[in-house]
Design a protein around this motif. Structure first.
Motif, PDB file in Angstrom:
ATOM      1  N   ALA A 436       0.819  -1.210   0.000  1.00 55.88           N
ATOM      2  CA  ALA A 436       0.000   0.000   0.000  1.00 55.88           C
ATOM      3  C   ALA A 436       0.850   1.255   0.000  1.00 55.88           C
ATOM      4  O   ALA A 436       2.044   1.228   0.314  1.00 55.88           O
ATOM      5  N   ASP A 437       0.218   2.367  -0.336  1.00 56.46           N
ATOM      6  CA  ASP A 437       0.872   3.660  -0.189  1.00 56.46           C
ATOM      7  C   ASP A 437       1.194   3.884   1.284  1.00 56.46           C
ATOM      8  O   ASP A 437       0.449   3.470   2.175  1.00 56.46           O
ATOM      9  N   ALA A 438       2.297   4.560   1.538  1.00 54.97           N
ATOM     10  CA  ALA A 438       2.688   4.804   2.930  1.00 54.97           C
ATOM     11  C   ALA A 438       1.791   5.830   3.613  1.00 54.97           C
ATOM     12  O   ALA A 438       1.742   5.884   4.843  1.00 54.97           O
ATOM     13  N   GLN A 443      -4.093   4.599   2.045  1.00 53.18           N
ATOM     14  CA  GLN A 443      -3.912   3.152   2.239  1.00 53.18           C
ATOM     15  C   GLN A 443      -5.167   2.350   1.953  1.00 53.18           C
ATOM     16  O   GLN A 443      -5.087   1.185   1.553  1.00 53.18           O
ATOM     17  N   GLY A 444      -6.333   2.956   2.112  1.00 57.55           N
ATOM     18  CA  GLY A 444      -7.559   2.241   1.832  1.00 57.55           C
ATOM     19  C   GLY A 444      -8.013   2.329   0.391  1.00 57.55           C
ATOM     20  O   GLY A 444      -9.027   1.725   0.023  1.00 57.55           O
ATOM     21  N   ASN A 445      -7.281   3.060  -0.440  1.00 59.93           N
ATOM     22  CA  ASN A 445      -7.659   3.246  -1.838  1.00 59.93           C
ATOM     23  C   ASN A 445      -6.864   2.275  -2.710  1.00 59.93           C
ATOM     24  O   ASN A 445      -5.650   2.413  -2.853  1.00 59.93           O
ATOM     25  N   PRO A 446      -7.530   1.291  -3.326  1.00 56.82           N
ATOM     26  CA  PRO A 446      -6.783   0.296  -4.111  1.00 56.82           C
ATOM     27  C   PRO A 446      -6.061   0.877  -5.305  1.00 56.82           C
ATOM     28  O   PRO A 446      -5.124   0.253  -5.817  1.00 56.82           O
ATOM     29  N   ALA A 447      -6.464   2.061  -5.771  1.00 56.89           N
ATOM     30  CA  ALA A 447      -5.767   2.685  -6.903  1.00 56.89           C
ATOM     31  C   ALA A 447      -4.318   2.992  -6.575  1.00 56.89           C
ATOM     32  O   ALA A 447      -3.484   3.098  -7.485  1.00 56.89           O
ATOM     33  N   TYR A 448      -4.003   3.125  -5.300  1.00 56.31           N
ATOM     34  CA  TYR A 448      -2.642   3.472  -4.894  1.00 56.31           C
ATOM     35  C   TYR A 448      -1.868   2.273  -4.333  1.00 56.31           C
ATOM     36  O   TYR A 448      -0.771   2.450  -3.798  1.00 56.31           O
ATOM     37  N   SER A 449      -2.431   1.080  -4.442  1.00 57.64           N
ATOM     38  CA  SER A 449      -1.721  -0.128  -4.040  1.00 57.64           C
ATOM     39  C   SER A 449      -1.093  -0.794  -5.255  1.00 57.64           C
ATOM     40  O   SER A 449      -1.517  -0.569  -6.388  1.00 57.64           O
ATOM     41  N   VAL A 450      -0.088  -1.632  -5.019  1.00 58.65           N
ATOM     42  CA  VAL A 450       0.662  -2.278  -6.098  1.00 58.65           C
ATOM     43  C   VAL A 450       0.005  -3.597  -6.466  1.00 58.65           C
ATOM     44  O   VAL A 450      -0.179  -4.477  -5.613  1.00 58.65           O
ATOM     45  N   ARG A 451      -0.320  -3.718  -7.728  1.00 56.79           N
ATOM     46  CA  ARG A 451      -0.819  -4.979  -8.262  1.00 56.79           C
ATOM     47  C   ARG A 451       0.359  -5.797  -8.777  1.00 56.79           C
ATOM     48  O   ARG A 451       1.144  -5.327  -9.604  1.00 56.79           O
ATOM     49  N   PHE A 452       0.482  -7.031  -8.277  1.00 59.00           N
ATOM     50  CA  PHE A 452       1.559  -7.897  -8.743  1.00 59.00           C
ATOM     51  C   PHE A 452       1.236  -8.418 -10.151  1.00 59.00           C
ATOM     52  O   PHE A 452       0.070  -8.606 -10.508  1.00 59.00           O
ATOM     53  N   ALA A 453       2.295  -8.641 -10.925  1.00 55.13           N
ATOM     54  CA  ALA A 453       2.140  -9.055 -12.325  1.00 55.13           C
ATOM     55  C   ALA A 453       1.984 -10.571 -12.400  1.00 55.13           C
ATOM     56  O   ALA A 453       2.855 -11.302 -12.869  1.00 55.13           O
ATOM     57  N   ASN A 454       0.844 -11.028 -11.888  1.00 54.31           N
ATOM     58  CA  ASN A 454       0.519 -12.458 -11.898  1.00 54.31           C
ATOM     59  C   ASN A 454      -0.900 -12.667 -12.381  1.00 54.31           C
ATOM     60  O   ASN A 454      -1.727 -11.748 -12.353  1.00 54.31           O
TER      61      ASN A 454
END
Length: 474
Positions: A436-438, A443-454
């Motif tokens: 998540a964003d620091a 932190q609650g916004n999924p747009a700012y979290s990292v999606r893994f390339a899987n």
């Protein structure tokens, strides 16, 4: 392979995919492997960016605010999560005070960016060139004392909105804020003549901007020599930042690079000044292990601007972002390889393998060992919060892990092993990972979290990455 130990040692097991194996204490573990994705992914603070700029003329006209629909479309239609926002301060080149109406407009732009789920690369400047080339004098920027007053007035806005500011480019000095054609920070008649006092003034602006930002935010300067000259660093790899001093809050650990004539000539139109030129590139290559590099192309210069050379340099110099709007003549020569750049710019985290405890009791221990590959060209340069999530039908528990994704270097696989307390409520818990964003605000916004390339791991509603493992707490 770089290995990161935190809490306990590695399990040291070589296990078949999805096979349950008894450990020495009688509990069972399962190892799973993951399938990499070939998709272009809209992850924050990396990839291509769109250029946006706005003005503020003497009569108060010229300000074009950001549009939330346009920004959302960048993300949903183009997988672009960032913009360069250049704030031109024409009205204030001759005035010490930034008026409230202007400051309110800047604040509103950051609110719009946040609502759209994008981040901003920020630059302030006073002037664009007039007609003719070379551009005629006076150029129209401001003297150092006025610049410092303006930075002081902008400081509250920058701090209030640091969550959606991924970095700030030094700006302020010269046309476009690129530090060359300037009335006050070099000889206007010959911009290549920069006196000791000019350098002291430039450093004063740079230091003021660093003070204006939170310690975990970085800036960029236009040429490597600017950083070298202002902070007493030699060129070459020896002058670049090392792991021991990365992220320590010092000026040299917070200053990266933007190359706005990338690939245009042997020295990128004056970006590199060392003799030989490779020394400055070696400096940037070392430095950008820990500070950001990005910019734009500006002229076709085959074969150097062709894809084979361009991709090699972006990997070597750890490019995190590139302008999608300029120079289209260069980008068009890359053809379908632009899609590769969309994937490789910045970080690209992939789950490779995971080993997990299958079951335990309330207050028991759960061991998780993950191999995470960074197949991108750079590591993240802003801090992130990594959480292990236990998710059942009724309960969600989050455990913050003491790890730093900025240390997950490009081209390496990090083995992350953690032992954590199990949930206290019995049940079956799916394991997930969130990067998540620091900022607590994001932190609650999924747009700012990292999606893994899987394949098959992303939860778009939560910003979690599903590890494909269920832990039973009995």
């Amino acid at each position: 392979m770089k290995r990161l130990f935190a809490g306990i040692a590695l399990l040291g097991l070589v296990l078949p995919t999805q096979a349950a194996v008894a450990s020495s204490n009688g509990s069972k573990t399962t190892t799973r492997t993951y399938t990499s994705s070939t998709d272009v992914i809209a992850n924050p603070e990396r990839g291509f960016y769109h250029h946006t700029e706005t003005h503020y003329y003497a009569d108060g006209t010229g300000y074009v605010p950001l549009d939330v629909t346009t920004l959302r479309n960048f993300r949903t239609q183009e997988n672009i999560t960032q913009i360069l926002r250049v704030f031109y301060l024409e009205k204030f080149a001759g005035k010490d005070v930034l008026d409230k109406a202007y400051l309110d407009k800047v604040r509103a732009d950051f609110r719009t960016a946040r609502a759209a789920g994008v981040k901003t690369i920020v630059r302030f400047a006073y002037a664009l060139p007039g007609d003719g080339w070379p551009p005629p004098t006076p150029y129209g920027d401001a003297p150092v004392a006025r610049v410092l007053k303006h930075i002081a007035q902008l400081t509250p806005i920058l701090r209030e909105n640091a969550d959606v500011i991924e970095l700030v480019q030094q700006g302020f000095i010269g046309l476009w804020g690129e530090g060359y054609y300037t009335d006050y920070f070099s000889d206007p008649a010959d911009p290549s003549i920069v006196t000791d006092q000019n350098w002291a003034d430039r450093k004063a602006v740079t230091d003021a901007l660093l003070r204006a930002l939170p310690l975990d935010r970085m800036i960029q300067v236009r040429t490597p020599y600017m950083k070298q000259r202002m902070y007493g660093l030699p060129t070459g790899a020896a002058g670049g930042l090392d792991a021991a001093h990365a992220y320590d809050g010092s000026p040299v650990a917070r200053i990266g690079h933007h190359n706005d004539c990338f690939l245009a000539s042997p020295d990128d139109f004056g970006t590199y000044l060392s003799d030989p030129l490779e020394l400055d590139k070696d400096f940037v290559a070392q430095d950008t292990n820990y500070v950001p590099e990005g910019g734009e192309t500006c002229a076709v210069n085959s074969p150097r601007s062709d894809w084979p050379s361009a991709s090699e340099e972006m990997a070597r110099l750890h490019f995190s972002f590139l302008n999608t709007d300029y120079n289209q003549d260069v980008l068009s020569t890359w053809g379908d390889n632009v899609a590769t750049a969309k994937k490789q710019l910045g970080c690209r985290f992939e789950l490779v393998k995971g080993t997990f405890t299958d079951s335990t009791h309330p207050h028991g221990k759960v061991t998780v060992s993950l191999d995470i590959r960074n197949s991108g060209w750079a590591a993240p340069y802003n801090p992130r919060k990594v959480q292990l999530i236990f998710q059942s039908a009724k309960h969600t528990y989050k455990v913050t892990l003491p790890v730093d994704p900025r240390r997950w270097a490009p081209g390496t696989t990090t083995t992350l092993t953690q032992q954590v307390n199990a949930p206290v409520v019995p049940g079956r818990y799916r394991l997930l990972l969130k990067v998540a964003d620091a900022s607590p605000r994001l932190q609650g916004n999924p747009a700012y979290s990292v999606r893994f390339a899987n394949v098959g791991t992303w939860q778009p509603a939560t910003g979690y990455n599903d590890l494909g493992q269920v832990v039973t707490v009995r």
